[in-house]
Design an enzyme around this catalytic site. Structure first.
Site, mmCIF file in Angstrom:
data_model
loop_
_atom_site.group_PDB
_atom_site.id
_atom_site.type_symbol
_atom_site.label_atom_id
_atom_site.label_comp_id
_atom_site.label_asym_id
_atom_site.label_seq_id
_atom_site.Cartn_x
_atom_site.Cartn_y
_atom_site.Cartn_z
ATOM 1 N N GLY A 93 0.774 -1.241 0.000
ATOM 2 C CA GLY A 93 0.000 0.000 0.000
ATOM 3 C C GLY A 93 0.800 1.282 0.000
ATOM 4 O O GLY A 93 0.222 2.371 -0.125
ATOM 5 N N LEU A 94 2.119 1.203 0.151
ATOM 6 C CA LEU A 94 2.902 2.443 0.193
ATOM 7 C C LEU A 94 3.518 2.805 -1.160
ATOM 8 O O LEU A 94 4.376 3.674 -1.255
ATOM 9 C CB LEU A 94 4.013 2.347 1.241
ATOM 10 C CG LEU A 94 3.538 2.244 2.685
ATOM 11 C CD1 LEU A 94 4.724 2.258 3.636
ATOM 12 C CD2 LEU A 94 2.570 3.371 3.039
ATOM 13 N N GLY A 95 3.078 2.127 -2.222
ATOM 14 C CA GLY A 95 3.600 2.446 -3.546
ATOM 15 C C GLY A 95 2.864 3.619 -4.172
ATOM 16 O O GLY A 95 2.213 4.414 -3.478
ATOM 17 N N GLN A 96 2.935 3.716 -5.483
ATOM 18 C CA GLN A 96 2.334 4.857 -6.183
ATOM 19 C C GLN A 96 0.813 4.903 -5.994
ATOM 20 O O GLN A 96 0.227 5.978 -5.907
ATOM 21 C CB GLN A 96 2.665 4.772 -7.693
ATOM 22 C CG GLN A 96 2.201 5.992 -8.468
ATOM 23 C CD GLN A 96 2.341 5.832 -9.984
ATOM 24 O OE1 GLN A 96 2.786 4.799 -10.474
ATOM 25 N NE2 GLN A 96 1.962 6.852 -10.728
ATOM 26 N N ASP A 136 4.313 -8.678 5.106
ATOM 27 C CA ASP A 136 5.139 -9.190 4.014
ATOM 28 C C ASP A 136 4.326 -10.292 3.347
ATOM 29 O O ASP A 136 4.005 -11.302 3.982
ATOM 30 C CB ASP A 136 6.441 -9.743 4.603
ATOM 31 C CG ASP A 136 7.363 -10.293 3.526
ATOM 32 O OD1 ASP A 136 6.915 -10.455 2.366
ATOM 33 O OD2 ASP A 136 8.526 -10.577 3.859
ATOM 34 N N TYR A 225 7.887 -9.320 -15.138
ATOM 35 C CA TYR A 225 6.694 -8.605 -14.669
ATOM 36 C C TYR A 225 5.461 -9.060 -15.465
ATOM 37 O O TYR A 225 4.436 -9.454 -14.893
ATOM 38 C CB TYR A 225 6.930 -7.103 -14.852
ATOM 39 C CG TYR A 225 5.789 -6.199 -14.464
ATOM 40 C CD1 TYR A 225 5.258 -6.209 -13.174
ATOM 41 C CD2 TYR A 225 5.248 -5.296 -15.387
ATOM 42 C CE1 TYR A 225 4.227 -5.346 -12.815
ATOM 43 C CE2 TYR A 225 4.230 -4.427 -15.044
ATOM 44 C CZ TYR A 225 3.720 -4.460 -13.756
ATOM 45 O OH TYR A 225 2.700 -3.599 -13.395
ATOM 46 N N ILE A 255 0.105 4.578 -15.041
ATOM 47 C CA ILE A 255 -0.687 5.484 -14.195
ATOM 48 C C ILE A 255 0.127 6.736 -13.858
ATOM 49 O O ILE A 255 1.294 6.654 -13.466
ATOM 50 C CB ILE A 255 -1.144 4.772 -12.902
ATOM 51 C CG1 ILE A 255 -1.906 3.478 -13.236
ATOM 52 C CG2 ILE A 255 -2.004 5.709 -12.058
ATOM 53 C CD1 ILE A 255 -3.131 3.639 -14.110
HETATM 54 N N1 LIG Z 1 1.641 2.283 -11.294
HETATM 55 C C1 LIG Z 1 1.330 1.846 -12.518
HETATM 56 O O1 LIG Z 1 1.537 2.532 -13.539
HETATM 57 C C2 LIG Z 1 0.711 0.505 -12.683
HETATM 58 C C3 LIG Z 1 0.582 -0.366 -11.612
HETATM 59 N N2 LIG Z 1 0.031 -1.610 -11.790
HETATM 60 C C4 LIG Z 1 -0.065 -2.527 -10.682
HETATM 61 O O2 LIG Z 1 -0.667 -1.903 -9.568
HETATM 62 C C5 LIG Z 1 -0.070 -2.378 -8.356
HETATM 63 C C6 LIG Z 1 0.412 -1.202 -7.537
HETATM 64 O O3 LIG Z 1 1.328 -0.489 -8.320
HETATM 65 P P1 LIG Z 1 2.251 0.657 -7.712
HETATM 66 O O4 LIG Z 1 1.649 1.243 -6.504
HETATM 67 O O5 LIG Z 1 2.591 1.532 -8.849
HETATM 68 O O6 LIG Z 1 3.552 -0.195 -7.335
HETATM 69 P P2 LIG Z 1 4.823 0.313 -6.498
HETATM 70 O O7 LIG Z 1 6.018 -0.361 -7.068
HETATM 71 O O8 LIG Z 1 4.846 1.789 -6.411
HETATM 72 O O9 LIG Z 1 4.524 -0.281 -5.046
HETATM 73 C C7 LIG Z 1 4.574 -1.646 -4.776
HETATM 74 C C8 LIG Z 1 4.676 -1.826 -3.273
HETATM 75 O O10 LIG Z 1 4.840 -3.212 -3.006
HETATM 76 C C9 LIG Z 1 5.625 -3.324 -1.826
HETATM 77 N N3 LIG Z 1 6.228 -4.647 -1.679
HETATM 78 C C10 LIG Z 1 7.333 -5.156 -2.289
HETATM 79 N N4 LIG Z 1 7.611 -6.376 -1.805
HETATM 80 C C11 LIG Z 1 6.653 -6.667 -0.881
HETATM 81 C C12 LIG Z 1 6.402 -7.774 -0.037
HETATM 82 N N5 LIG Z 1 7.208 -8.843 -0.008
HETATM 83 N N6 LIG Z 1 5.329 -7.714 0.785
HETATM 84 C C13 LIG Z 1 4.513 -6.645 0.790
HETATM 85 N N7 LIG Z 1 4.712 -5.556 0.018
HETATM 86 C C14 LIG Z 1 5.769 -5.572 -0.813
HETATM 87 C C15 LIG Z 1 6.673 -2.240 -1.994
HETATM 88 O O11 LIG Z 1 7.236 -1.893 -0.747
HETATM 89 C C16 LIG Z 1 5.867 -1.115 -2.630
HETATM 90 O O12 LIG Z 1 5.428 -0.172 -1.673
HETATM 91 C C17 LIG Z 1 1.053 -3.331 -8.785
HETATM 92 O O13 LIG Z 1 0.591 -4.651 -8.688
HETATM 93 C C18 LIG Z 1 1.305 -2.961 -10.219
HETATM 94 O O14 LIG Z 1 1.748 -4.070 -10.966
HETATM 95 C C19 LIG Z 1 -0.391 -2.035 -13.013
HETATM 96 C C20 LIG Z 1 -0.260 -1.218 -14.102
HETATM 97 C C21 LIG Z 1 0.240 0.129 -14.010
HETATM 98 C C1 LIG Z 2 2.387 -0.064 -16.916
HETATM 99 C C2 LIG Z 2 2.935 -0.687 -15.698
HETATM 100 O O1 LIG Z 2 2.542 -1.775 -15.361
HETATM 101 C C3 LIG Z 2 3.973 0.000 -14.910
HETATM 102 N N1 LIG Z 2 3.756 1.405 -14.807
HETATM 103 C C4 LIG Z 2 5.327 -0.221 -15.545
HETATM 104 O O2 LIG Z 2 5.694 0.608 -16.390
HETATM 105 O O3 LIG Z 2 5.963 -1.241 -15.243
#
Ligand SMILES: NC(=O)C1=CN([C@@H]2O[C@H](COP(=O)(O)OP(=O)(O)OC[C@H]3O[C@@H](n4cnc5c(N)ncnc54)[C@H](O)[C@@H]3O)[C@@H](O)[C@H]2O)C=CC1
Ligand SMILES: CC(=O)[C@H](N)C(=O)O
Length: 403
Positions: A93-96, A136, A225, A255
């Site tokens: 939940g702390l990602g983008q 985790d 991925y 996104i």
């Molecule tokens: N941001 C984007 O443009 C897109 C995102 N997505 C999907 O949306 C979801 C969220 O994306 P974002 O927030 O951008 O990803 P992000 O990379 O910003 O955040 C992912 C989070 O997962 C956590 N993480 C890593 N290993 C872990 C573990 N062992 N246990 C628990 N947490 C763990 C990280 O600490 C991080 O906060 C992902 O599944 C991504 O594939 C899909 C398409 C586009």
């Molecule tokens: C489109 C996605 O899944 C992500 N932003 C990435 O570029 O890896």
């Protein structure tokens, strides 16, 4: 510790955990299958590292239905009608995306009904804005404890390594994106949760139709991925058909958000350009000027997620949908930003890994099924996106300068 020993330890943990799960659900060790498993687990614990083969066979041969286990386990039966609102857990939940989603869901379901989790330390504004918990996803027991203790009914699974960082660390990406997903699926099936797992434009590859890319077509991605996301789509749908898991999945485009940073993807340039344009008036792009990719503003993405989670099950003719908003190239985005900031200078220094990934991804996404089935409609096109991003980042940096 040697590689073989680590592998054995992992397999032993998986089997021991499975035994424990069966043990819990069936109360004692009278059932022959559980007794047999317990014997195999004991043997595995005693055996030297090189004899792990029988253990792997035993795990693969187990006929295991999380759905059946759930219906027998009275202490897990959290019914949706007990509360007005779902109780939501967001992993990674702390990602983008996670913090924004928590904000949206908390507005709808109440602050205490949405728990953010991650393996990182939350910044103080996140920690103080609502429930946060360490989780985790590779730790199955910890996940189960959180789901049980908090009576979770919806699970939004955001943990992942994105495309570029995944290519830089394949073993970790494989563990988090594939092994972690298996834990999530089992927990969700055993506890009757509604499960959302996002997929991505990255789940397609060079042999998929790219302009436009429909929901159902060849999917042969060339990144870990992408491979892990196709795996997630297929496993989720398999659990849905086999065990009745309420699995829901959207394939997100790249996104774009102003107040959260991307986590190492191929589409990250489309966020960075706004920050650099406002702060320095210069931007160096790591993709070629004519690289066309589907993109979406974060508010549309999070709203789509809530909408598909709330959609009545009988409106969903599929369990994995493309969603789309806009599609542009770096030079088209730069031109739109330059309408507001004419002095912006853009140069190109191509990152070969990211470029190869982008060249294999969809250019346009066909999301007709989402629009027809559950009424998906995006609100932000390129001009609104650029205006909103610049307003947000501009006002933010003006505030920073004043302070
Ligand atoms: N941001 C984007 O443009 C897109 C995102 N997505 C999907 O949306 C979801 C969220 O994306 P974002 O927030 O951008 O990803 P992000 O990379 O910003 O955040 C992912 C989070 O997962 C956590 N993480 C890593 N290993 C872990 C573990 N062992 N246990 C628990 N947490 C763990 C990280 O600490 C991080 O906060 C992902 O599944 C991504 O594939 C899909 C398409 C586009
Ligand atoms: C489109 C996605 O899944 C992500 N932003 C990435 O570029 O890896």
């Amino acid at each position: 510790m040697r590689r073989g020993e680590i592998a054995l330890q992992e397999k032993t943990r998986t089997l021991a955990d499975l035994v424990l799960r069966l043990f819990i659900h069936f109360g004692d060790l009278k059932m022959p299958v559980v007794r047999a498993l317990s014997r195999v687990a004991k043997q595995a614990l005693l055996a030297p590292a090189c004899t792990c083969q029988p253990l792997a066979v035993a795990v693969r041969n187990i006929s295991f239905s999380p759905r059946q286990v759930t219906s027998d386990a009275s202490f897990h039966s959290v019914s949706f009608s007990e509360t007005d609102h779902p109780k939501v857990l967001i992993t990674g939940g702390l990602g983008q995306l996670g913090v924004g989603l928590a904000k949206l869901l908390r507005r709808r379901f109440g602050n205490n009904n949405v728990i953010l989790s991650d393996i990182r330390k939350p910044p103080s504004h996140v920690f103080h804005s609502g429930p946060f918990i360490y989780s985790d996803i590779l730790d199955y027991k910890n996940l189960r404890e959180i789901v049980v203790n908090n009576r979770i009914t919806w699970l939004v699974h955001y943990s992942a390594l994105l495309s570029a960082v995944g290519e830089a660390n394949v073993p970790l990406a494989r563990a988090v994106n594939i092994t972690g997903l298996h834990n999530i699926l089992d927990i969700a099936a055993e506890h009757g949760l509604r499960l959302f797992v996002p997929s991505t434009i990255g789940a397609f590859g060079p042999t998929s139709p790219r302009n436009p890319t429909p929901d159902l077509c060849v999917q042969r991605p060339r990144t870990i991925y992408g491979v892990s996301k196709v795996h997630a789509e297929l496993m989720g749908e398999y659990y849905h058909h086999k065990y009745g898991l309420d699995f829901r999945c959207l394939r997100y485009p790249g996104i774009i958000s102003a107040d959260s940073q991307p986590g190492g993807g191929t589409t990250d340039y489309a966020v960075q350009i706004f920050h650099d344009a406002v702060k320095t008036g210069k931007f160096e792009c790591n993709l070629k000027p004519d690289t066309r990719l589907p993109m979406m503003y974060i508010d549309d993405c999070l709203r789509a997620t809530l909408e598909v989670m709330e959609a009545p099950a009988d409106t969903l003719s599929m369990r994995t949908y493309n969603i789309n908003a806009m599609s542009f190239t770096p030079e088209e985005l730069a031109a739109e930003v330059q309408k507001q900031l004419p002095d912006l200078q853009v140069t190109y220094d191509i990152d070969l890994v990211r470029q190869a990934i982008a060249d294999s991804w969809p250019m346009n996404f066909d999301d007709d099924n989402a629009r027809r089935d559950w009424g998906w409609k995006h609100e932000y096109d390129l001009p609104e996106l650029v205006q909103t991003m610049l307003n947000f980042i501009g006002s933010d940096s003006r505030v920073a300068r004043v302070n």
